[in-house]
Design an enzyme around this catalytic site. Structure first.
Site, PDB file in Angstrom:
ATOM      1  N   TYR A 131      43.478  40.007  43.688  1.00 31.39           N
ATOM      2  CA  TYR A 131      42.053  40.356  43.769  1.00 31.39           C
ATOM      3  C   TYR A 131      41.503  40.722  42.393  1.00 31.39           C
ATOM      4  CZ  TYR A 131      38.168  43.644  44.753  1.00 31.39           C
ATOM      5  OH  TYR A 131      36.986  44.332  44.758  1.00 31.39           O
ATOM      6  N   LYS A 164      38.581  39.048  40.061  1.00 33.46           N
ATOM      7  CA  LYS A 164      37.381  39.760  39.590  1.00 33.46           C
ATOM      8  C   LYS A 164      37.255  39.648  38.073  1.00 33.46           C
ATOM      9  CE  LYS A 164      35.585  41.494  43.397  1.00 33.46           C
ATOM     10  NZ  LYS A 164      34.292  41.009  43.911  1.00 33.46           N
TER      11      LYS A 164
END
Ligand SMILES: NC(=O)c1ccc[n+]([C@@H]2O[C@H](COP(=O)([O-])OP(=O)(O)OC[C@H]3O[C@@H](n4cnc5c(N)ncnc54)[C@H](O)[C@@H]3O)[C@@H](O)[C@H]2O)c1
Length: 264
Positions: free
Chosen positions: A153, A157
């Site tokens: 994740y 990002k």
């Protein structure tokens, strides 16, 4: 303030949490709002609530990991509202899987919606944004700036932050601004599982937050509305930290060295 009168916004992942709050904020400031989500019932409910709030809204069921689904979604938004002024890429998927157990499927389960989804939405939206000299706000994360866990994740990002800068450069002279907001801990349904395991989790993390509280979805929505508005017309390529000060310094270090917080 009604900074979005006559403007049209599409917000991804808008059935719940931060996306839902962004829809309320932009709609409350006069935008026509297309809310897109993989949760078909949730997005219908969000659009119905927005309509009750007096917002001209459209619910779109879409999976941002599927290009055909994204293309159909933008076609539906354009058919209904004729144009697109604001795109908010808000979908993000984080799962608590240790790095050594993250196989390729698990990596894709997080990176595909979080970064690939934004790419698909950007590429599909671009012809429309070029027509309106529109603007993009990507929802990044403090996880994309330094280590807070959730490797897949967080890498996605970080990629989204870099994409924000590159696209800001690429499209600036054609009138499109591209910015990002990087939230810290925000009280949304994404925390439900951790909250069930530790009902005090927000109280536990709050000591890392100089401003003394975790974020609310409305804190993020306010920053998105600013960056998407004409108030930010000379701002492009920024990753704006909206994080209660968590990245401003090292609370623990200050405590150890000065035996008190950051006020000394
Ligand atoms: N809550 C936090 O603490 C926090 C912190 C930093 C960044 N963020 C980021 O903010 C954004 C919103 O987070 P949130 O906390 O409101 O999360 P959330 O889980 O409450 O909302 C995300 C929404 O995205 C939708 N979604 C998931 N996969 C999708 C897909 N493939 N296609 C379409 N929709 C999909 C979900 O159904 C959900 O409605 C995310 O990008 C998240 O990474 C959140």
């Amino acid at each position: 303030m009604r900074r979005f009168e006559g403007r049209t916004a599409l917000i991804t992942g808008a059935a719940h949490g931060i996306g839902r709050a962004i829809a309320t904020r932009l709609g409350g400031e006069g935008a026509q709002v297309a809310v897109l989500d993989i949760d078909a019932d949730g997005v219908q409910q969000a659009a119905a609530e927005l309509a009750n709030e007096g917002v001209d809204s459209l619910a779109i069921h879409c999976d941002v990991t599927q290009r055909a689904s994204v293309e159909a979604a933008f076609a539906a938004a354009i058919e209904r509202f004729d144009k697109l002024d604001v795109l908010v890429n808000n979908v993000g998927v984080a799962r608590d899987v240790p790095f050594e157990e993250t196989d390729e499927e698990e990596w894709a389960r997080q990176v595909e919606p979080t970064l690939g989804g934004a790419v698909r939405c950007l590429q599909t939206a671009l012809p429309h944004l070029l027509q309106t000299k529109g603007t993009v706000v990507n929802i990044g994360s403090v996880n994309g700036i330094t280590a807070f866990g959730n490797e897949a994740y967080s890498a996605a990002k970080a990629g989204l932050h870099n994409l924000t800068e590159n696209l800001a450069m690429r499209y600036a002279r054609r009138g499109i601004r591209v910015n990002a907001v990087a939230p810290g801990t925000v009280r949304t349904p994404v925390w439900a599982r951790r909250l069930a395991e530790n009902p005090a989790i927000f109280d536990d993390v709050v000591r890392h937050y100089p401003l003394g509280r975790v974020g609310e979805p409305e804190d993020i929505a306010a920053a998105v509305a600013f960056l998407a508005s004409a108030d930010a017309s000379w701002i492009t390529g920024v990753v704006l930290r909206v994080d209660g000060g968590v990245l401003a310094g090292h609370t623990g270090f200050l405590q150890d060295v000065f035996q008190s917080g950051h006020e000394t």
